[in-house]
Design a protein around this motif. Sequence first.
Motif, PDB file in Angstrom:
ATOM      1  N   ILE A 233       6.320  -3.154  -3.150  1.00 42.54           N
ATOM      2  CA  ILE A 233       5.793  -3.764  -2.865  1.00 42.54           C
ATOM      3  C   ILE A 233       6.399  -5.167  -3.876  1.00 42.54           C
ATOM      4  CG2 ILE A 233       3.679  -5.169  -3.810  1.00 42.54           C
ATOM      5  CD1 ILE A 233       2.343  -2.885  -1.317  1.00 42.54           C
ATOM      6  N   ALA A 234       7.298  -3.918  -4.997  1.00 43.89           N
ATOM      7  CA  ALA A 234       7.779  -4.966  -5.969  1.00 43.89           C
ATOM      8  C   ALA A 234       8.274  -6.210  -5.693  1.00 43.89           C
ATOM      9  CB  ALA A 234       7.230  -4.077  -8.031  1.00 43.89           C
ATOM     10  N   LYS A 235      10.005  -5.111  -5.043  1.00 47.16           N
ATOM     11  CA  LYS A 235      10.754  -5.966  -4.870  1.00 47.16           C
ATOM     12  C   LYS A 235      10.675  -7.495  -3.839  1.00 47.16           C
ATOM     13  CE  LYS A 235      14.375  -2.602  -4.602  1.00 47.16           C
ATOM     14  NZ  LYS A 235      15.420  -3.284  -5.885  1.00 47.16           N
ATOM     15  N   HIS A 236       9.784  -6.917  -3.253  1.00 50.42           N
ATOM     16  CA  HIS A 236       9.284  -8.183  -1.904  1.00 50.42           C
ATOM     17  C   HIS A 236       8.860  -9.461  -3.066  1.00 50.42           C
ATOM     18  CE1 HIS A 236       6.280 -10.639   1.128  1.00 50.42           C
ATOM     19  NE2 HIS A 236       7.688  -9.948   1.877  1.00 50.42           N
ATOM     20  N   ALA A 237       7.892  -8.870  -3.955  1.00 46.22           N
ATOM     21  CA  ALA A 237       6.731  -9.558  -4.492  1.00 46.22           C
ATOM     22  C   ALA A 237       8.250 -10.789  -5.865  1.00 46.22           C
ATOM     23  CB  ALA A 237       5.698  -9.432  -5.703  1.00 46.22           C
TER      24      ALA A 237
ATOM     25  N   VAL B  15      12.731   1.934   2.247  1.00 43.08           N
ATOM     26  CA  VAL B  15      10.902   1.319   1.668  1.00 43.08           C
ATOM     27  C   VAL B  15      10.245   2.404   2.575  1.00 43.08           C
ATOM     28  CG1 VAL B  15      12.125  -0.972   0.532  1.00 43.08           C
ATOM     29  CG2 VAL B  15      10.280  -0.892   3.453  1.00 43.08           C
ATOM     30  N   GLY B  16      10.217   2.816   4.148  1.00 41.48           N
ATOM     31  CA  GLY B  16       9.132   4.003   4.877  1.00 41.48           C
ATOM     32  C   GLY B  16       9.072   3.309   5.813  1.00 41.48           C
ATOM     33  N   GLY B  17       7.842   3.212   5.658  1.00 38.63           N
ATOM     34  CA  GLY B  17       6.919   3.744   6.983  1.00 38.63           C
ATOM     35  C   GLY B  17       5.791   2.054   6.516  1.00 38.63           C
ATOM     36  N   ILE B  18       5.309   1.206   7.584  1.00 38.36           N
ATOM     37  CA  ILE B  18       5.303   0.071   7.446  1.00 38.36           C
ATOM     38  C   ILE B  18       3.239   0.230   7.478  1.00 38.36           C
ATOM     39  CG2 ILE B  18       4.379   0.223  10.167  1.00 38.36           C
ATOM     40  CD1 ILE B  18       4.431  -3.295   7.884  1.00 38.36           C
ATOM     41  N   GLY B  19       3.048   1.681   7.851  1.00 37.46           N
ATOM     42  CA  GLY B  19       1.729   2.310   6.852  1.00 37.46           C
ATOM     43  C   GLY B  19       1.079   2.444   5.939  1.00 37.46           C
ATOM     44  N   ASP B  20       1.988   3.352   5.303  1.00 40.57           N
ATOM     45  CA  ASP B  20       2.218   3.295   3.860  1.00 40.57           C
ATOM     46  C   ASP B  20       2.080   2.085   2.980  1.00 40.57           C
ATOM     47  OD1 ASP B  20       1.986   6.492   4.194  1.00 40.57           O
ATOM     48  OD2 ASP B  20       3.959   6.100   3.577  1.00 40.57           O
ATOM     49  N   TRP B  21       2.711   0.686   3.370  1.00 39.23           N
ATOM     50  CA  TRP B  21       3.113  -0.649   3.003  1.00 39.23           C
ATOM     51  C   TRP B  21       1.612  -0.844   3.051  1.00 39.23           C
ATOM     52  CZ3 TRP B  21       6.643  -3.477   0.976  1.00 39.23           C
ATOM     53  CH2 TRP B  21       6.677  -4.440   0.821  1.00 39.23           C
ATOM     54  N   LYS B  22       1.229  -1.400   4.318  1.00 39.43           N
ATOM     55  CA  LYS B  22      -0.325  -1.708   4.844  1.00 39.43           C
ATOM     56  C   LYS B  22      -1.285  -1.210   3.622  1.00 39.43           C
ATOM     57  CE  LYS B  22      -0.909  -3.436   9.319  1.00 39.43           C
ATOM     58  NZ  LYS B  22      -1.094  -2.930  10.569  1.00 39.43           N
ATOM     59  N   ALA B  23      -1.294   0.447   3.819  1.00 40.26           N
ATOM     60  CA  ALA B  23      -2.683   0.748   3.007  1.00 40.26           C
ATOM     61  C   ALA B  23      -2.365   0.644   1.642  1.00 40.26           C
ATOM     62  CB  ALA B  23      -2.188   2.021   2.874  1.00 40.26           C
ATOM     63  N   ALA B  24      -1.314   0.403   0.655  1.00 32.89           N
ATOM     64  CA  ALA B  24      -0.730  -0.021  -0.150  1.00 32.89           C
ATOM     65  C   ALA B  24      -1.249  -1.568  -0.662  1.00 32.89           C
ATOM     66  CB  ALA B  24       0.561   0.324  -0.851  1.00 32.89           C
ATOM     67  N   GLY B  25      -1.299  -2.522   0.192  1.00 27.19           N
ATOM     68  CA  GLY B  25      -1.656  -3.593   0.170  1.00 27.19           C
ATOM     69  C   GLY B  25      -1.030  -4.827   0.104  1.00 27.19           C
ATOM     70  N   GLY B  26       1.034  -4.315   0.684  1.00 28.04           N
ATOM     71  CA  GLY B  26       1.674  -5.236   0.852  1.00 28.04           C
ATOM     72  C   GLY B  26       1.433  -6.131   1.735  1.00 28.04           C
ATOM     73  N   PRO B  27       1.771  -7.384   1.207  1.00 30.96           N
ATOM     74  CA  PRO B  27       1.484  -8.469   2.220  1.00 30.96           C
ATOM     75  C   PRO B  27       2.407  -8.395   3.496  1.00 30.96           C
ATOM     76  CG  PRO B  27       3.320  -9.076   0.843  1.00 30.96           C
ATOM     77  CD  PRO B  27       2.607  -7.571   0.297  1.00 30.96           C
ATOM     78  N   THR B  28       1.291  -8.707   4.869  1.00 29.86           N
ATOM     79  CA  THR B  28       2.125  -8.359   6.237  1.00 29.86           C
ATOM     80  C   THR B  28       1.593  -9.564   7.330  1.00 29.86           C
ATOM     81  OG1 THR B  28      -0.306  -7.978   6.618  1.00 29.86           O
ATOM     82  CG2 THR B  28       1.246  -5.966   6.673  1.00 29.86           C
ATOM     83  N   GLU B  29       2.500 -10.111   8.129  1.00 31.18           N
ATOM     84  CA  GLU B  29       2.428 -10.300   9.600  1.00 31.18           C
ATOM     85  C   GLU B  29       2.485  -9.951  10.457  1.00 31.18           C
ATOM     86  OE1 GLU B  29       6.156 -12.941   8.183  1.00 31.18           O
ATOM     87  OE2 GLU B  29       6.858 -12.422   9.817  1.00 31.18           O
ATOM     88  N   ALA B  30       1.959 -11.271  11.348  1.00 30.20           N
ATOM     89  CA  ALA B  30       1.817 -10.237  12.477  1.00 30.20           C
ATOM     90  C   ALA B  30       3.218 -10.244  12.935  1.00 30.20           C
ATOM     91  CB  ALA B  30       1.039 -11.220  13.491  1.00 30.20           C
TER      92      ALA B  30
END
Length: 124
Positions: free
Chosen positions: A24-28, A109-124
């Motif tokens: 998430i930090a890399k993304h930011a 970076v692993g799975g999308i579920g962990d990303w979403k659970a950690a509050g990472g930004p998403t899109e449809a």
Amino acid sequence: MKSAKDYLEHANAEVVRITTEEAIAKHAAGDATFVDVRDSGDIAKSGTIAGAHRVPRGFIEFAADPDMQFHNPIFQKDAELCLVCGAGGQAALAGKTLKDMGYKNVINVGGIGDWKAAGGPTEA
């Protein structure tokens, strides 16, 4: 004869996996290219990382090879490529393929579920 477990072990040994928080930090920071390697049906069900490119694992070699007509210009040998999938396995395997193709800076970076659970930004 190799098993799926063997392939995953080799991929995980070669492709660095970072924590969701690090991802998430890399993304930011905006200095990495994020790629979702799941098929479009899976992405449609869960969404993906905001701004992530969508290149299915089964197409990665064609998209990453600059000599192919299907080359995707996001694949640059010096780019930092952050791969995501459902749980991390497909990202590891796709990352191993990219490393075999000469890409040096490939990260799982692993799975999308962990990303979403950690509050990472998403899109449809």
